[in-house]
Motif scaffolding. Sequence first.
Motif, PDB file in Angstrom:
ATOM      1  N   GLU A  19       6.694   0.144 -14.623  1.00 37.80           N
ATOM      2  CA  GLU A  19       7.157  -1.040 -15.031  1.00 37.80           C
ATOM      3  C   GLU A  19       8.201  -1.722 -14.378  1.00 37.80           C
ATOM      4  OE1 GLU A  19       8.189   0.625 -19.133  1.00 37.80           O
ATOM      5  OE2 GLU A  19       6.050   1.231 -19.201  1.00 37.80           O
ATOM      6  N   ASP A  20       8.431  -2.997 -14.898  1.00 38.22           N
ATOM      7  CA  ASP A  20       9.527  -3.607 -14.243  1.00 38.22           C
ATOM      8  C   ASP A  20      10.575  -3.417 -15.508  1.00 38.22           C
ATOM      9  OD1 ASP A  20       9.232  -5.368 -16.688  1.00 38.22           O
ATOM     10  OD2 ASP A  20       8.255  -6.959 -15.332  1.00 38.22           O
ATOM     11  N   ASP A  21      11.788  -4.108 -15.010  1.00 30.16           N
ATOM     12  CA  ASP A  21      13.018  -3.784 -15.886  1.00 30.16           C
ATOM     13  C   ASP A  21      12.707  -4.470 -17.421  1.00 30.16           C
ATOM     14  OD1 ASP A  21      13.431  -6.215 -14.941  1.00 30.16           O
ATOM     15  OD2 ASP A  21      15.448  -5.694 -14.113  1.00 30.16           O
ATOM     16  N   HIS A  22      11.815  -4.950 -17.429  1.00 29.45           N
ATOM     17  CA  HIS A  22      11.690  -5.644 -19.020  1.00 29.45           C
ATOM     18  C   HIS A  22      10.426  -4.944 -19.655  1.00 29.45           C
ATOM     19  CE1 HIS A  22      13.981  -9.066 -17.785  1.00 29.45           C
ATOM     20  NE2 HIS A  22      13.246  -9.146 -16.570  1.00 29.45           N
ATOM     21  N   GLY A  23       9.961  -3.911 -19.199  1.00 22.05           N
ATOM     22  CA  GLY A  23       9.014  -3.173 -19.793  1.00 22.05           C
ATOM     23  C   GLY A  23       7.458  -3.441 -19.495  1.00 22.05           C
ATOM     24  N   ASN A  24       7.326  -4.304 -18.613  1.00 22.67           N
ATOM     25  CA  ASN A  24       6.182  -4.805 -18.310  1.00 22.67           C
ATOM     26  C   ASN A  24       5.501  -3.959 -17.282  1.00 22.67           C
ATOM     27  OD1 ASN A  24       6.289  -7.313 -19.952  1.00 22.67           O
ATOM     28  ND2 ASN A  24       7.574  -8.073 -18.179  1.00 22.67           N
ATOM     29  N   LYS A  25       4.013  -3.657 -17.600  1.00 21.98           N
ATOM     30  CA  LYS A  25       3.507  -2.507 -16.533  1.00 21.98           C
ATOM     31  C   LYS A  25       3.020  -3.580 -15.376  1.00 21.98           C
ATOM     32  CE  LYS A  25       1.509   0.349 -19.981  1.00 21.98           C
ATOM     33  NZ  LYS A  25       0.392   0.902 -20.548  1.00 21.98           N
ATOM     34  N   VAL A  26       3.639  -3.017 -14.317  1.00 25.34           N
ATOM     35  CA  VAL A  26       3.642  -3.450 -12.774  1.00 25.34           C
ATOM     36  C   VAL A  26       2.262  -3.156 -12.195  1.00 25.34           C
ATOM     37  CG1 VAL A  26       4.583  -4.796 -11.002  1.00 25.34           C
ATOM     38  CG2 VAL A  26       5.805  -4.794 -13.213  1.00 25.34           C
ATOM     39  N   TYR A  27       2.613  -1.757 -11.718  1.00 19.13           N
ATOM     40  CA  TYR A  27       1.730  -0.927 -10.848  1.00 19.13           C
ATOM     41  C   TYR A  27       1.238   0.307 -11.688  1.00 19.13           C
ATOM     42  CZ  TYR A  27       4.316  -3.619  -7.173  1.00 19.13           C
ATOM     43  OH  TYR A  27       4.638  -4.542  -6.389  1.00 19.13           O
ATOM     44  N   LEU A  28       0.111   0.631 -11.161  1.00 17.16           N
ATOM     45  CA  LEU A  28      -0.477   1.890 -11.777  1.00 17.16           C
ATOM     46  C   LEU A  28      -0.670   2.630 -10.512  1.00 17.16           C
ATOM     47  CD1 LEU A  28      -1.927   4.042 -13.862  1.00 17.16           C
ATOM     48  CD2 LEU A  28      -4.063   2.871 -13.092  1.00 17.16           C
ATOM     49  N   VAL A  29      -0.019   4.142 -10.533  1.00 19.08           N
ATOM     50  CA  VAL A  29      -0.310   4.744  -9.413  1.00 19.08           C
ATOM     51  C   VAL A  29      -1.502   5.809  -9.914  1.00 19.08           C
ATOM     52  CG1 VAL A  29       0.422   6.961  -8.294  1.00 19.08           C
ATOM     53  CG2 VAL A  29       2.028   5.209  -8.771  1.00 19.08           C
ATOM     54  N   ASP A  30      -2.691   5.565  -9.432  1.00 15.92           N
ATOM     55  CA  ASP A  30      -3.936   6.193  -9.703  1.00 15.92           C
ATOM     56  C   ASP A  30      -4.195   7.605  -8.948  1.00 15.92           C
ATOM     57  OD1 ASP A  30      -6.527   6.958 -10.545  1.00 15.92           O
ATOM     58  OD2 ASP A  30      -7.355   5.057 -10.004  1.00 15.92           O
ATOM     59  N   GLY A  31      -3.944   8.626  -9.205  1.00 19.76           N
ATOM     60  CA  GLY A  31      -4.201   9.836  -8.477  1.00 19.76           C
ATOM     61  C   GLY A  31      -5.608  10.227  -8.576  1.00 19.76           C
ATOM     62  N   LYS A  32      -6.214  10.753  -7.522  1.00 23.86           N
ATOM     63  CA  LYS A  32      -7.723  10.943  -7.343  1.00 23.86           C
ATOM     64  C   LYS A  32      -7.737  12.520  -7.424  1.00 23.86           C
ATOM     65  CE  LYS A  32      -8.578   6.627  -6.989  1.00 23.86           C
ATOM     66  NZ  LYS A  32      -9.281   6.091  -8.370  1.00 23.86           N
ATOM     67  N   ALA A  33      -8.397  12.837  -8.385  1.00 21.70           N
ATOM     68  CA  ALA A  33      -8.577  14.603  -8.486  1.00 21.70           C
ATOM     69  C   ALA A  33      -9.925  14.792  -7.833  1.00 21.70           C
ATOM     70  CB  ALA A  33      -8.841  14.571 -10.105  1.00 21.70           C
ATOM     71  N   MET A  34      -9.957  16.039  -7.585  1.00 24.78           N
ATOM     72  CA  MET A  34     -11.241  16.552  -6.896  1.00 24.78           C
ATOM     73  C   MET A  34     -11.524  15.946  -5.683  1.00 24.78           C
ATOM     74  SD  MET A  34     -11.482  18.443  -9.463  1.00 24.78           S
ATOM     75  CE  MET A  34     -12.755  19.306 -10.712  1.00 24.78           C
ATOM     76  N   ARG A  35     -10.417  15.861  -4.897  1.00 24.38           N
ATOM     77  CA  ARG A  35     -10.750  15.472  -3.469  1.00 24.38           C
ATOM     78  C   ARG A  35     -10.056  16.668  -2.411  1.00 24.38           C
ATOM     79  NH1 ARG A  35     -10.616   9.449  -3.218  1.00 24.38           N
ATOM     80  NH2 ARG A  35     -11.657   8.948  -4.959  1.00 24.38           N
ATOM     81  N   LEU A  36     -10.677  16.665  -1.410  1.00 23.28           N
ATOM     82  CA  LEU A  36     -10.100  17.514  -0.285  1.00 23.28           C
ATOM     83  C   LEU A  36      -8.693  17.446  -0.065  1.00 23.28           C
ATOM     84  CD1 LEU A  36     -13.293  18.092   2.020  1.00 23.28           C
ATOM     85  CD2 LEU A  36     -12.302  19.498   0.274  1.00 23.28           C
ATOM     86  N   ARG A  37      -8.270  16.209   0.096  1.00 24.44           N
ATOM     87  CA  ARG A  37      -7.030  15.825   0.370  1.00 24.44           C
ATOM     88  C   ARG A  37      -6.166  15.072  -0.618  1.00 24.44           C
ATOM     89  NH1 ARG A  37      -7.895  11.444   5.159  1.00 24.44           N
ATOM     90  NH2 ARG A  37      -9.294  10.122   4.241  1.00 24.44           N
ATOM     91  N   ASP A  38      -5.028  15.149  -0.726  1.00 19.04           N
ATOM     92  CA  ASP A  38      -4.259  14.466  -1.731  1.00 19.04           C
ATOM     93  C   ASP A  38      -4.155  12.829  -1.571  1.00 19.04           C
ATOM     94  OD1 ASP A  38      -3.213  16.649  -3.034  1.00 19.04           O
ATOM     95  OD2 ASP A  38      -1.339  16.804  -1.686  1.00 19.04           O
ATOM     96  N   THR A  39      -4.762  12.238  -2.563  1.00 18.29           N
ATOM     97  CA  THR A  39      -4.990  10.689  -2.435  1.00 18.29           C
ATOM     98  C   THR A  39      -4.520  10.064  -3.765  1.00 18.29           C
ATOM     99  OG1 THR A  39      -7.080  11.202  -1.094  1.00 18.29           O
ATOM    100  CG2 THR A  39      -7.145   9.178  -2.118  1.00 18.29           C
ATOM    101  N   PHE A  40      -4.082   8.892  -3.536  1.00 15.31           N
ATOM    102  CA  PHE A  40      -3.455   8.126  -4.471  1.00 15.31           C
ATOM    103  C   PHE A  40      -3.858   6.502  -4.220  1.00 15.31           C
ATOM    104  CE2 PHE A  40      -0.575  11.498  -4.131  1.00 15.31           C
ATOM    105  CZ  PHE A  40      -0.352  12.032  -5.542  1.00 15.31           C
ATOM    106  N   GLU A  41      -3.968   5.833  -5.296  1.00 11.80           N
ATOM    107  CA  GLU A  41      -3.972   4.492  -5.257  1.00 11.80           C
ATOM    108  C   GLU A  41      -2.843   3.736  -5.992  1.00 11.80           C
ATOM    109  OE1 GLU A  41      -9.017   3.581  -4.511  1.00 11.80           O
ATOM    110  OE2 GLU A  41      -7.939   3.372  -6.798  1.00 11.80           O
ATOM    111  N   LEU A  42      -2.274   2.570  -5.243  1.00 10.98           N
ATOM    112  CA  LEU A  42      -1.329   1.857  -5.926  1.00 10.98           C
ATOM    113  C   LEU A  42      -2.128   0.707  -6.349  1.00 10.98           C
ATOM    114  CD1 LEU A  42       1.742   1.769  -6.924  1.00 10.98           C
ATOM    115  CD2 LEU A  42       1.936   0.583  -4.773  1.00 10.98           C
ATOM    116  N   LYS A  43      -2.148   0.255  -7.721  1.00 11.75           N
ATOM    117  CA  LYS A  43      -3.161  -0.861  -8.288  1.00 11.75           C
ATOM    118  C   LYS A  43      -1.910  -1.716  -9.096  1.00 11.75           C
ATOM    119  CE  LYS A  43      -7.073   1.693  -8.962  1.00 11.75           C
ATOM    120  NZ  LYS A  43      -8.200   2.263  -9.940  1.00 11.75           N
ATOM    121  N   ASP A  44      -2.150  -2.891  -8.999  1.00  8.99           N
ATOM    122  CA  ASP A  44      -1.654  -3.938  -9.921  1.00  8.99           C
ATOM    123  C   ASP A  44      -1.859  -3.764 -11.204  1.00  8.99           C
ATOM    124  OD1 ASP A  44      -3.881  -5.238 -10.051  1.00  8.99           O
ATOM    125  OD2 ASP A  44      -3.246  -6.876  -8.605  1.00  8.99           O
ATOM    126  N   ALA A  45      -1.444  -4.446 -12.033  1.00 10.05           N
ATOM    127  CA  ALA A  45      -1.814  -4.564 -13.498  1.00 10.05           C
ATOM    128  C   ALA A  45      -3.082  -4.707 -13.903  1.00 10.05           C
ATOM    129  CB  ALA A  45      -0.660  -5.234 -14.233  1.00 10.05           C
TER     130      ALA A  45
END
Length: 165
Positions: A19-45
């Motif tokens: 969230e930003d410092d006003h409490g608004n959701k800005v980014y989502l860190v989306d961890g991908k389960a069940m993958r051979l390697r550790d994978t994340f996506e950084l998404k906007d709101a």
Amino acid sequence: MRFLVRDRILGIGDDYWIEDDHGNKVYLVDGKAMRLRDTFELKDAQGRVLIDIRQKMFALRDTMVIERGGETLATVRRKRLSLLRNHFRVELADGSTELDVSGRIVDREFAVEYDGELLAVVSRRWLHVRETYGVDVVREDADPALLIAVAVCVIHLAEKERGDD
């Protein structure tokens, strides 16, 4: 620019909002389960993927790769020959630019610098809410999504090495 990261406690996929410092959701860190390697996506709101973060499969040391639009932005790995255990190097895609990350990574108390100049500070010091830390991007011309991705990478690598992951 200050962002608040609600640390993940438990959960399949390791998803969490930033969230930003006003409490608004800005980014989502989306961890991908069940993958051979550790994978994340950084998404906007709105759910658009801004940055992909992947563990490099065949590397001598644990390495994470940060990509935008299929192009490599940066490679993150523990700094070699460093006396400090919590010291990481971020090599940007241009090959000549290197960011330095050092501090108490697992405690969420560290800095990201370029050529001795502070770009961002990650800290729990400002916050009273448990399991939350701040990412304070101090340079206005810095790429906040990239710096947040760097923080995600170094925290993930440090926890994996420590056996928390």
